[in-house]
Design a protein around this motif. Structure first.
Motif, PDB file in Angstrom:
ATOM      1  N   PHE A 184      14.146  83.789  51.826  1.00 52.52           N
ATOM      2  CA  PHE A 184      14.725  82.441  51.805  1.00 52.52           C
ATOM      3  C   PHE A 184      15.867  82.302  52.813  1.00 52.52           C
ATOM      4  N   THR A 185      16.642  83.358  52.993  1.00 54.08           N
ATOM      5  CA  THR A 185      17.772  83.290  53.926  1.00 54.08           C
ATOM      6  C   THR A 185      17.308  82.982  55.338  1.00 54.08           C
ATOM      7  N   SER A 186      16.243  83.637  55.778  1.00 52.89           N
ATOM      8  CA  SER A 186      15.721  83.385  57.122  1.00 52.89           C
ATOM      9  C   SER A 186      15.164  81.974  57.236  1.00 52.89           C
ATOM     10  N   LEU A 187      14.591  81.459  56.130  1.00 46.06           N
ATOM     11  CA  LEU A 187      14.087  80.079  56.131  1.00 46.06           C
ATOM     12  C   LEU A 187      15.235  79.104  56.344  1.00 46.06           C
ATOM     13  N   VAL A 188      16.370  79.343  55.658  1.00 44.10           N
ATOM     14  CA  VAL A 188      17.539  78.482  55.795  1.00 44.10           C
ATOM     15  C   VAL A 188      18.022  78.451  57.243  1.00 44.10           C
ATOM     16  N   GLU A 189      17.946  79.587  57.913  1.00 47.82           N
ATOM     17  CA  GLU A 189      18.460  79.693  59.278  1.00 47.82           C
ATOM     18  C   GLU A 189      17.535  79.099  60.329  1.00 47.82           C
ATOM     19  N   THR A 190      16.278  78.866  59.967  1.00 44.16           N
ATOM     20  CA  THR A 190      15.316  78.419  60.978  1.00 44.16           C
ATOM     21  C   THR A 190      14.800  76.992  60.783  1.00 44.16           C
ATOM     22  N   VAL A 191      14.962  76.446  59.586  1.00 47.34           N
ATOM     23  CA  VAL A 191      14.411  75.116  59.293  1.00 47.34           C
ATOM     24  C   VAL A 191      15.511  74.060  59.416  1.00 47.34           C
ATOM     25  N   ALA A 192      15.155  72.898  59.952  1.00 47.49           N
ATOM     26  CA  ALA A 192      16.113  71.793  60.101  1.00 47.49           C
ATOM     27  C   ALA A 192      16.657  71.381  58.736  1.00 47.49           C
ATOM     28  N   PRO A 193      17.932  70.967  58.656  1.00 44.89           N
ATOM     29  CA  PRO A 193      18.554  70.640  57.379  1.00 44.89           C
ATOM     30  C   PRO A 193      17.802  69.586  56.570  1.00 44.89           C
ATOM     31  N   ASP A 194      17.308  68.520  57.231  1.00 40.80           N
ATOM     32  CA  ASP A 194      16.619  67.481  56.479  1.00 40.80           C
ATOM     33  C   ASP A 194      15.305  67.992  55.894  1.00 40.80           C
ATOM     34  N   VAL A 195      14.630  68.871  56.634  1.00 34.32           N
ATOM     35  CA  VAL A 195      13.387  69.460  56.140  1.00 34.32           C
ATOM     36  C   VAL A 195      13.690  70.410  54.980  1.00 34.32           C
ATOM     37  N   LEU A 196      14.748  71.218  55.143  1.00 28.31           N
ATOM     38  CA  LEU A 196      15.119  72.157  54.090  1.00 28.31           C
ATOM     39  C   LEU A 196      15.500  71.412  52.817  1.00 28.31           C
ATOM     40  N   GLY A 197      16.217  70.307  52.953  1.00 29.52           N
ATOM     41  CA  GLY A 197      16.605  69.528  51.780  1.00 29.52           C
ATOM     42  C   GLY A 197      15.391  69.014  51.030  1.00 29.52           C
ATOM     43  N   ALA A 198      14.435  68.416  51.762  1.00 29.94           N
ATOM     44  CA  ALA A 198      13.217  67.907  51.119  1.00 29.94           C
ATOM     45  C   ALA A 198      12.417  69.044  50.492  1.00 29.94           C
ATOM     46  N   LEU A 199      12.359  70.167  51.211  1.00 30.78           N
ATOM     47  CA  LEU A 199      11.609  71.335  50.754  1.00 30.78           C
ATOM     48  C   LEU A 199      12.166  71.863  49.434  1.00 30.78           C
ATOM     49  N   LEU A 200      13.472  72.097  49.399  1.00 30.79           N
ATOM     50  CA  LEU A 200      14.085  72.700  48.230  1.00 30.79           C
ATOM     51  C   LEU A 200      14.109  71.733  47.050  1.00 30.79           C
ATOM     52  N   ASN A 201      14.337  70.452  47.310  1.00 34.62           N
ATOM     53  CA  ASN A 201      14.329  69.467  46.226  1.00 34.62           C
ATOM     54  C   ASN A 201      12.950  69.372  45.581  1.00 34.62           C
ATOM     55  N   GLU A 202      11.919  69.375  46.404  1.00 34.67           N
ATOM     56  CA  GLU A 202      10.560  69.320  45.854  1.00 34.67           C
ATOM     57  C   GLU A 202      10.259  70.588  45.057  1.00 34.67           C
ATOM     58  N   TYR A 203      10.696  71.730  45.594  1.00 35.83           N
ATOM     59  CA  TYR A 203      10.428  73.011  44.929  1.00 35.83           C
ATOM     60  C   TYR A 203      11.124  73.074  43.567  1.00 35.83           C
ATOM     61  N   VAL A 204      12.418  72.803  43.550  1.00 31.71           N
ATOM     62  CA  VAL A 204      13.178  72.885  42.300  1.00 31.71           C
ATOM     63  C   VAL A 204      12.662  71.849  41.298  1.00 31.71           C
ATOM     64  N   GLY A 205      12.365  70.649  41.773  1.00 31.85           N
ATOM     65  CA  GLY A 205      11.842  69.621  40.875  1.00 31.85           C
ATOM     66  C   GLY A 205      10.516  70.024  40.258  1.00 31.85           C
ATOM     67  N   GLY A 206       9.624  70.556  41.068  1.00 33.18           N
ATOM     68  CA  GLY A 206       8.316  70.973  40.562  1.00 33.18           C
ATOM     69  C   GLY A 206       8.408  72.143  39.605  1.00 33.18           C
ATOM     70  N   MET A 207       9.237  73.132  39.947  1.00 34.80           N
ATOM     71  CA  MET A 207       9.402  74.293  39.071  1.00 34.80           C
ATOM     72  C   MET A 207      10.035  73.873  37.742  1.00 34.80           C
ATOM     73  N   THR A 208      10.993  72.963  37.799  1.00 30.10           N
ATOM     74  CA  THR A 208      11.633  72.480  36.574  1.00 30.10           C
ATOM     75  C   THR A 208      10.640  71.741  35.695  1.00 30.10           C
ATOM     76  N   ASP A 209       9.762  70.946  36.307  1.00 29.92           N
ATOM     77  CA  ASP A 209       8.731  70.248  35.533  1.00 29.92           C
ATOM     78  C   ASP A 209       7.840  71.228  34.789  1.00 29.92           C
ATOM     79  N   VAL A 210       7.503  72.328  35.443  1.00 28.12           N
ATOM     80  CA  VAL A 210       6.676  73.352  34.790  1.00 28.12           C
ATOM     81  C   VAL A 210       7.417  73.943  33.600  1.00 28.12           C
ATOM     82  N   VAL A 211       8.688  74.268  33.800  1.00 27.20           N
ATOM     83  CA  VAL A 211       9.498  74.828  32.705  1.00 27.20           C
ATOM     84  C   VAL A 211       9.555  73.856  31.535  1.00 27.20           C
ATOM     85  N   PHE A 212       9.819  72.576  31.830  1.00 32.21           N
ATOM     86  CA  PHE A 212       9.932  71.588  30.763  1.00 32.21           C
ATOM     87  C   PHE A 212       8.607  71.372  30.044  1.00 32.21           C
TER      88      PHE A 212
END
Length: 416
Positions: A184-212
């Motif tokens: 993940f650290t290398s991903l943070v260093e190579t991906v544009a901030p707006d892309v990383l934001g959308a990426l991580l928000n979608e990931y956390v949201g989807g994983m949280t939905d599974v947990v719930f």
């Protein structure tokens, strides 16, 4: 509390009469009066005195009559409880007023004893409505806060009952999941901030939905890492089974997520998952100012270290024997006895399998090879070699074969 009453009437003597009749209450600070002579003046007065608690209004007035004023007051977000005053014989207007939302009505000439009782009754109603609204807002705020951690069902239940013993810090038997993303650290260093934001928000949201969906509790989200609890705050007799089922679905969702973003040209690391069960210190650790429902203890640390062990084992999910035993009818294959960092005794771990791979011939072959490994049988190496030859993508079998080729023996695993 001082109740503020707006009296709207064009009779010139009424203001003096009201102030005279209610002088004691005015002096004691229980009521205060504001006066207007028609509907337009009343609306302006409410703008200047938004704290007005109720309105007493005549019907027949110049510029804007009482029924029109009532309609305006009912359109406002902060609807004022309104008592309409009209001549006794004007029942059609009184009926119209009540249909438009008037709280009560009085007849003229005004009986000041009746007016006092009506004002008292109306103020009690206003206070009751405000208290109900306050409780509703508190429940909504509590639900919004709790929804960060708990499934909608649990959050609604907790918000409805308010503070419960389950929020207090206490020792509790739980199952816990710890997830992390590889590279993940290398991903943070190579991906544009707006892309990383959308990426991580979608990931956390989807994983949280599974947990719930499994009614788990999201205890922590730290960057790409997620910590999940079961059997907290409420009792879940099948908590270990829920945790293992949830880990499977998290893995499935994360793999599909990786594939979606790979098609967009983003290489997202694999999600590694550790599952353990045991006692933990659970509750709200946020003090009096914050809400931070989480868990601490060796059980949590062990789940995190099992998650990290996947990196060496080549697996994506690693489950402790404690979680597997509590789940009952566990389907999986043994990894070995792992000596985790910070522990003096090895911990038996498993890779959980879903129904089809668990019943596959390859799993039976793995079981035979592992039995030989555990017994120190020299046939373990060729057994694992044959398995890897037939299933080159079996990372765990490849891990054991590499160990054996490097001179390791038995099922005890020392990770770097």
């Amino acid at each position: 509390m001082t109740a503020t009453i707006l009296v709207v009437d064009d009779e010139p003597d009424l203001e003096a009469l009201v102030l005279q009749k209610f002088r004691r209450k005015i002096r004691d600070g229980t009521v205060a009066f504001v006066f207007a002579h028609d509907g337009i003046e009343a609306l302006a007065s409410i703008e200047q005195h938004p704290h007005v608690d109720m309105v007493v209004s005549d019907i027949n007035m110049p510029r804007m009559d009482g029924l029109s004023l009532l309609a305006k007051l009912q359109e406002a977000e902060d609807k004022k409880s309104t008592v309409i005053v009209s001549a006794y014989g004007d029942m059609s207007n009184i009926r119209t007023a009540m249909n438009r939302g008037a709280f009560d009505f009085l007849t003229k000439p005004i009986d000041f004893g009746d007016l006092e009782m009506t004002i008292d009754k109306t103020i009690r109603h206003v206070e009751a409505m405000r208290e109900a609204r306050r409780r509703q807002l508190e429940a909504e705020r509590a639900h919004a806060s709790l929804s960060r951690y708990f499934s909608p069902q649990i959050a609604s239940r907790l918000a409805a009952v308010g503070d419960s013993d389950g929020m207090q810090v206490h020792w509790r038997e739980i199952a816990t999941i710890f997830t992390d993303i590889s590279s993940f650290t290398s991903l943070v260093e190579t991906v544009a901030p707006d892309v990383l934001g959308a990426l991580l928000n979608e990931y956390v949201g989807g994983m949280t939905d599974v947990v719930f969906a499994h009614e788990g509790t999201v205890a922590k989200i730290i960057g790409d890492a997620i910590q999940v609890l079961f059997n907290a705050p409420g009792d879940q007799p099948d908590y270990a089974r829920r945790a293992i089922a949830c880990s499977h679905n998290l893995d499935i969702w994360a793999q599909a997520f990786r594939d979606r973003w790979k098609d967009k040209g983003v290489s997202f690391g694999a999600t590694r998952i550790g599952v353990h069960a045991g006692p933990a210190l659970v509750g709200n650790f946020g003090g009096s100012r914050f809400f931070d429902y989480t868990a601490y203890g060796d059980t949590i640390n062990t789940a995190a270290r099992l998650e990290a062990a996947n990196k060496h084992l080549g697996t994506r999910i690693c489950v402790s024997a404690a979680a597997a035993d509590r789940a009952g009818n566990f389907q999986g294959r043994p990894v070995g006895d792992i000596l985790l960092r910070g522990r003096s005794e090895p911990l038996r771990a498993f890779e959980p399998l879903q129904d089809v791979p668990f019943k596959a011939t390859a799993n039976a072959q793995y079981g035979e090879a592992f039995a030989k490994l555990e017994a120190g049988d020299v046939g373990a190496m060729p057994a694992f070699a044959a398995l890897v030859g037939a299933h080159a993508d079996d990372a765990l079998a490849g891990f054991h074969l590499k160990r054996l080729l490097n001179g390791a023996k038995g099922a005890r695993i020392q990770l770097d």
